[in-house]
Structures are given as structure tokens and as C-alpha cells.
Design a protein around this motif. Sequence first.
Motif, PDB file in Angstrom:
ATOM      1  N   ILE A  87      18.837  -2.637  -3.098  1.00  0.00           N
ATOM      2  CA  ILE A  87      17.567  -1.915  -2.937  1.00  0.00           C
ATOM      3  C   ILE A  87      16.461  -2.854  -2.469  1.00  0.00           C
ATOM      4  CG2 ILE A  87      15.787  -0.593  -4.160  1.00  0.00           C
ATOM      5  CD1 ILE A  87      18.117   0.367  -6.025  1.00  0.00           C
ATOM      6  N   ASP A  88      16.404  -4.056  -3.056  1.00  0.00           N
ATOM      7  CA  ASP A  88      15.378  -5.023  -2.669  1.00  0.00           C
ATOM      8  C   ASP A  88      15.537  -5.495  -1.226  1.00  0.00           C
ATOM      9  OD1 ASP A  88      14.295  -4.837  -5.177  1.00  0.00           O
ATOM     10  OD2 ASP A  88      15.178  -6.694  -5.931  1.00  0.00           O
ATOM     11  N   ASN A  89      16.767  -5.397  -0.714  1.00  0.00           N
ATOM     12  CA  ASN A  89      17.041  -5.820   0.669  1.00  0.00           C
ATOM     13  C   ASN A  89      17.218  -4.632   1.600  1.00  0.00           C
ATOM     14  OD1 ASN A  89      17.417  -8.927   0.766  1.00  0.00           O
ATOM     15  ND2 ASN A  89      18.512  -8.307  -1.084  1.00  0.00           N
ATOM     16  N   ALA A  90      16.516  -3.544   1.302  1.00  0.00           N
ATOM     17  CA  ALA A  90      16.649  -2.318   2.108  1.00  0.00           C
ATOM     18  C   ALA A  90      16.372  -2.553   3.590  1.00  0.00           C
ATOM     19  CB  ALA A  90      15.700  -1.248   1.568  1.00  0.00           C
ATOM     20  N   GLU A  91      15.512  -3.524   3.880  1.00  0.00           N
ATOM     21  CA  GLU A  91      15.190  -3.830   5.279  1.00  0.00           C
ATOM     22  C   GLU A  91      16.433  -4.255   6.058  1.00  0.00           C
ATOM     23  OE1 GLU A  91      12.033  -6.652   7.780  1.00  0.00           O
ATOM     24  OE2 GLU A  91      12.164  -6.773   5.585  1.00  0.00           O
ATOM     25  N   LYS A 120      14.864   2.769   0.676  1.00  0.00           N
ATOM     26  CA  LYS A 120      14.915   2.452  -0.752  1.00  0.00           C
ATOM     27  C   LYS A 120      15.101   3.719  -1.585  1.00  0.00           C
ATOM     28  CE  LYS A 120      12.293  -1.873  -0.774  1.00  0.00           C
ATOM     29  NZ  LYS A 120      11.100  -2.595  -1.278  1.00  0.00           N
ATOM     30  N   ALA A 121      14.399   4.783  -1.191  1.00  0.00           N
ATOM     31  CA  ALA A 121      14.505   6.048  -1.931  1.00  0.00           C
ATOM     32  C   ALA A 121      15.932   6.593  -1.867  1.00  0.00           C
ATOM     33  CB  ALA A 121      13.515   7.063  -1.363  1.00  0.00           C
ATOM     34  N   ILE A 122      16.558   6.490  -0.688  1.00  0.00           N
ATOM     35  CA  ILE A 122      17.937   6.963  -0.536  1.00  0.00           C
ATOM     36  C   ILE A 122      18.896   6.081  -1.326  1.00  0.00           C
ATOM     37  CG2 ILE A 122      19.818   7.282   1.129  1.00  0.00           C
ATOM     38  CD1 ILE A 122      17.620   7.938   3.231  1.00  0.00           C
ATOM     39  N   LEU A 123      18.713   4.775  -1.212  1.00  0.00           N
ATOM     40  CA  LEU A 123      19.625   3.836  -1.876  1.00  0.00           C
ATOM     41  C   LEU A 123      19.579   3.978  -3.391  1.00  0.00           C
ATOM     42  CD1 LEU A 123      18.962   0.705   0.369  1.00  0.00           C
ATOM     43  CD2 LEU A 123      21.093   2.017   0.246  1.00  0.00           C
ATOM     44  N   ARG A 124      18.407   4.290  -3.938  1.00  0.00           N
ATOM     45  CA  ARG A 124      18.299   4.459  -5.391  1.00  0.00           C
ATOM     46  C   ARG A 124      19.133   5.628  -5.886  1.00  0.00           C
ATOM     47  NH1 ARG A 124      12.621   3.267  -4.384  1.00  0.00           N
ATOM     48  NH2 ARG A 124      12.180   1.138  -5.079  1.00  0.00           N
ATOM     49  N   GLN A 125      19.446   6.556  -4.983  1.00  0.00           N
ATOM     50  CA  GLN A 125      20.250   7.708  -5.367  1.00  0.00           C
ATOM     51  C   GLN A 125      21.740   7.381  -5.411  1.00  0.00           C
ATOM     52  OE1 GLN A 125      18.656  10.596  -6.252  1.00  0.00           O
ATOM     53  NE2 GLN A 125      16.820   9.365  -5.878  1.00  0.00           N
ATOM     54  N   VAL A 126      22.147   6.280  -4.739  1.00  0.00           N
ATOM     55  CA  VAL A 126      23.571   5.996  -4.615  1.00  0.00           C
ATOM     56  C   VAL A 126      23.996   4.684  -5.268  1.00  0.00           C
ATOM     57  CG1 VAL A 126      23.807   7.351  -2.509  1.00  0.00           C
ATOM     58  CG2 VAL A 126      23.260   4.919  -2.342  1.00  0.00           C
ATOM     59  N   THR A 127      23.021   3.826  -5.649  1.00  0.00           N
ATOM     60  CA  THR A 127      23.371   2.558  -6.277  1.00  0.00           C
ATOM     61  C   THR A 127      22.274   2.120  -7.233  1.00  0.00           C
ATOM     62  OG1 THR A 127      23.961   0.231  -5.887  1.00  0.00           O
ATOM     63  CG2 THR A 127      22.377   1.212  -4.371  1.00  0.00           C
ATOM     64  N   GLN A 140       7.402   2.318   6.512  1.00  0.00           N
ATOM     65  CA  GLN A 140       7.707   3.629   5.943  1.00  0.00           C
ATOM     66  C   GLN A 140       9.217   3.876   5.934  1.00  0.00           C
ATOM     67  OE1 GLN A 140       4.800   5.812   8.523  1.00  0.00           O
ATOM     68  NE2 GLN A 140       4.200   6.764   6.602  1.00  0.00           N
ATOM     69  N   ARG A 141       9.893   3.419   6.995  1.00  0.00           N
ATOM     70  CA  ARG A 141      11.344   3.573   7.064  1.00  0.00           C
ATOM     71  C   ARG A 141      12.021   2.776   5.943  1.00  0.00           C
ATOM     72  NH1 ARG A 141      15.846   6.213   7.199  1.00  0.00           N
ATOM     73  NH2 ARG A 141      17.590   5.149   8.230  1.00  0.00           N
ATOM     74  N   ILE A 142      11.521   1.584   5.663  1.00  0.00           N
ATOM     75  CA  ILE A 142      12.081   0.756   4.588  1.00  0.00           C
ATOM     76  C   ILE A 142      11.948   1.472   3.248  1.00  0.00           C
ATOM     77  CG2 ILE A 142      11.775  -1.379   3.263  1.00  0.00           C
ATOM     78  CD1 ILE A 142      10.992  -2.720   5.940  1.00  0.00           C
ATOM     79  N   ASN A 143      10.798   2.072   3.012  1.00  0.00           N
ATOM     80  CA  ASN A 143      10.597   2.792   1.758  1.00  0.00           C
ATOM     81  C   ASN A 143      11.473   4.035   1.671  1.00  0.00           C
ATOM     82  OD1 ASN A 143       8.315   1.643  -0.085  1.00  0.00           O
ATOM     83  ND2 ASN A 143       7.593   1.326   1.999  1.00  0.00           N
ATOM     84  N   GLU A 144      11.705   4.677   2.816  1.00  0.00           N
ATOM     85  CA  GLU A 144      12.624   5.812   2.837  1.00  0.00           C
ATOM     86  C   GLU A 144      14.040   5.354   2.488  1.00  0.00           C
ATOM     87  OE1 GLU A 144      12.301   7.428   6.734  1.00  0.00           O
ATOM     88  OE2 GLU A 144      10.269   8.225   6.441  1.00  0.00           O
ATOM     89  N   PHE A 166       0.838  -1.201   0.000  1.00  0.00           N
ATOM     90  CA  PHE A 166       0.000   0.000   0.000  1.00  0.00           C
ATOM     91  C   PHE A 166       0.876   1.255   0.000  1.00  0.00           C
ATOM     92  CE2 PHE A 166      -1.731   3.395   2.737  1.00  0.00           C
ATOM     93  CZ  PHE A 166      -2.775   3.829   1.921  1.00  0.00           C
ATOM     94  N   ILE A 167       1.870   1.275   0.899  1.00  0.00           N
ATOM     95  CA  ILE A 167       2.725   2.453   1.037  1.00  0.00           C
ATOM     96  C   ILE A 167       3.536   2.693  -0.239  1.00  0.00           C
ATOM     97  CG2 ILE A 167       4.731   3.370   2.276  1.00  0.00           C
ATOM     98  CD1 ILE A 167       3.593   1.944   4.799  1.00  0.00           C
TER      99      ILE A 167
END
Length: 468
Positions: free
Chosen positions: A111-115, A98-105, A92-96, A37-38
Motif C-alpha cells: 500500500i505504501d508503494n502504490a506509486e 491505495k484505496a483499491i489495494l486496501r481492499q485486497v491486501t 489522485q491516481r496513487i490515492n485511488e 492535501f489529497i
Amino acid sequence: MARNLKLPLEMADGTMVRANIEDLRKHFDMQSVLGHFISGKLQKWLENNYYDEEAEKISALDKDDEELNKKLCAILGVEYTEIDKTDIDNLQRINEKKAILRQVTSDTTVIDNAEWVAFDQEELVDLLDEDVTTIYLYGDKFSIPIRRKDMTYIGVNNPQISINAKEYKEIGDNDIKFVNVTLPERLQPIQAKNKTEYKSLDFFEWINQKYGEKEAKAEKLYLENKFEESIEIFKNEAKSGNLRAYYFLVDNNINAFGSLYRDKEYEIECRKECLKSDDPTVKVQGLYVYPKETGEFENEFSKIKDNLFKQALEGDPFAAFEVLCLKWDNYYEVPEDIMEKCKHIILLHNHCKAINRLGVLADENGNHEKANEYYFMASKKGYPMGQYNLAVNYENGQGVEKDLATAFELYKAAAEKGMIDAIYKIGICYYTGYIVGKNHNEAIKWFKRGAEKNMFRVKLCWKMLLLG
């Protein structure tokens, strides 16, 4: 008109919910649904599968609504159970992240393992407390406990590492592996003459050190399924005397992706070059020139077995795949614990050929849903064989709701990357009007492409069409 590929919703029990809302209800878990959903995936999934009323209601929900969970359950038709507000905050933290990681890698595995990515020491401690065994590190500096054994730490931005160890041997003895991090100078591994000790190095950095920058680049491209681009580099590397390059020339000749066709004489020549290598991964590729029944393979393999297992367990995904194949193809009874570790390595590196093979084995054992999970993983990375096998199961309704349009899209994606069986399938579809409308010109185009890859049955179809 071809439809967009419908991506499934992955649930906590591993189920990939494709198009049926009843399957979503059956495998429902609040954390997964909240995450979808998020991220917006839930609404998109509902829209793609024509659950328009539910999609409209979902779009109207506010993530800060105190009764969000209850309303989600009501819309989706499942029984409501309480969930802690902290779980929503975590998602929400996991999605945050992912957003940061997409900027650096661009590494989708990270990204899929952001948790499991620690952004600071506090998050690292939390992950260690949860008994996570593979942790990604994104930050300036991390303190790693030496007492935690059998751990893998993967740097996202090459962070500095401090660890209470006097020498590198202590790290290896505790089965602690570091990838893409900076260790204190006293803990840098002393490279053996054959340079097989690389537990603390990124795999591609190890390849770079032993075989050079071009080989490392080509192997990275190969794992990204960019076959034609990588093969040109491997050919040049082979000409310059790099024997490891022959491993990939053999492997790609077997697959015959891109503009290539399988040339068995060339394959044997390359395997013979592999036999000259002291790299066990390359050597074992060469051993397949020996007929299994003669005992020559077994005799020669016994000389390299320990080094091959060692190289695989230290992180070489191609060595890990070769170890898995030894058991899968009944050449050697590999211990189960080594098999499991090799599976972890090929998944960690997104070795799509190996992941697809896991799917084939699951299919053969009748576990079509599990097979489709592996095929989907490989397909998502653009691996043609994974796309083809997933298409077959969509066409036949094995482990997934039958969907001919999605099957055709997947067949065509695999065909466009040169997968010969997919090329034949697309040609037949256009010729017979199966799934898509009859199109004589398209059929000729695809059969001609298959004929150029030296595929007999496609050559025959092409000639028949030309003759009318």
C-alpha cells in the motif's frame, strides 16, 4: 492526558516534518504537499500541531480548483511555482490505487508503494520507462521483458507472467526476481536438493516448502512483531526437530520482548542446536558461541559464507540481516554491494530489528534525523526497540523537536510490549513525576512487571517501593 502520536509529513528529500511549520517551509515540495492535501494528512497535521487558522483554510480548498497550488502556497507561506496539472492527476491516481489495494491486501509495504504498483500492462510499461527496479503487479496477466536486468517483480494477487525465456536459468542469469507470481510451467525453477533456489518464489512459500506451514506462519508473525504468538509456534517446531526454529528462539531471547526475560544459559543451548543445521542463516546464529578472539568463528564461518550470502541475496530477510551484522559487529568485511542489496531486502520485508539497527548506526554517526526516519519506520510497525529509540530522541530533542509527551507515549507503547528498558523508564516517570504526575501505584505496577522479567535494577526499585 496523553496525546495521540503525531505522525510527521514526509517530504521528497526524505525529511520527516514533525511539528514545526518552518520545517515544512524549509523542505517544501509541491508534489509531496499535494499528496498530503489529497490524502487529508496535511489538514490533520496542521490541526494536531495547533495551526488552526491554516487548517481551517486548507479544509475549505477544492482539489479541482485551478489555482489550488497557488492557494496552498499562500496558506503555508511559501513561494509559488508552477506545477503541471498531470502531477495532480497522478497523485489522485496513487490515492485511488491505495484505496483499491486496501481492499485486497493488508500488506502495508504494498500500500505504501502504490506509486510503483502496475494495475495493467500499460502501467507496467510506464514504470519500466521510469527505470523503476522493484515493481508490484496487481492484475490478471503481465508480459515481462527478459532484456531488463536486475529487476524485482512482486505479485499482489499472484498474477500470470509471460516472459520470453526458454528456461528458468535465463531469468536467474539476468538477475530477475519474481515473488508471489505464477510463471509458465517451463520456467518453474528446479528445486535443488537443499532447496536454496527460490528466486521465483515468495519467501514464505519457500519456507513453507522446506520447513512446513507452521514455520512459515511463525516467521511471518515474527516479521509482524507478534513475538509471543510466534514464539509458541517456534518452541513446538523446535521440539519436533525443526532446527530453523532455534534461530528465532535465540533472537527473541536476546530481545526479551513480551512476557519473556533473557536466559543466557537457554540461549547457549539454542545456539548449540543451531550449529547442527545445514541452513546457513541458522548456522551462523550458532557460531556466536565461539569467542571471537579464538579464531573458531572465522574458521567455521568460512565454510558457510558463500551459502549465507547466496541465501541472503535470494531474498531471505533473516539471512540478509545476519550478513549485515557480520560487518556491523566487525566479524567479517562484507563487500559494499552485498551490504546494499541486503539493506534493500530487509526494507522490502519490513525486518524491523534490522531497520532499527540502521537507525542506531545513523545515531552513532551523528545523523539523528536519518536515525529517526528508521526508528519511525520500525515504530510504525509496532517494533518495541524502534519505539524506545524514537522516544529517546524525542525526549532529548535529537534530530526532532523536543516533545516529552510524545516521548512518554512511545516509551509506554514499547513497555506494553515488554521492552525492559522502556518498562524501567515508565516506572521511573511515575515514581519521580517526570513528564507525568507522580503515581505510586503505577510505579509499583511497572517495576513489578520489570522484576518479573528478571531485570536487576527494576527488582531493586520494586523492593524499595514496597519497603516505603
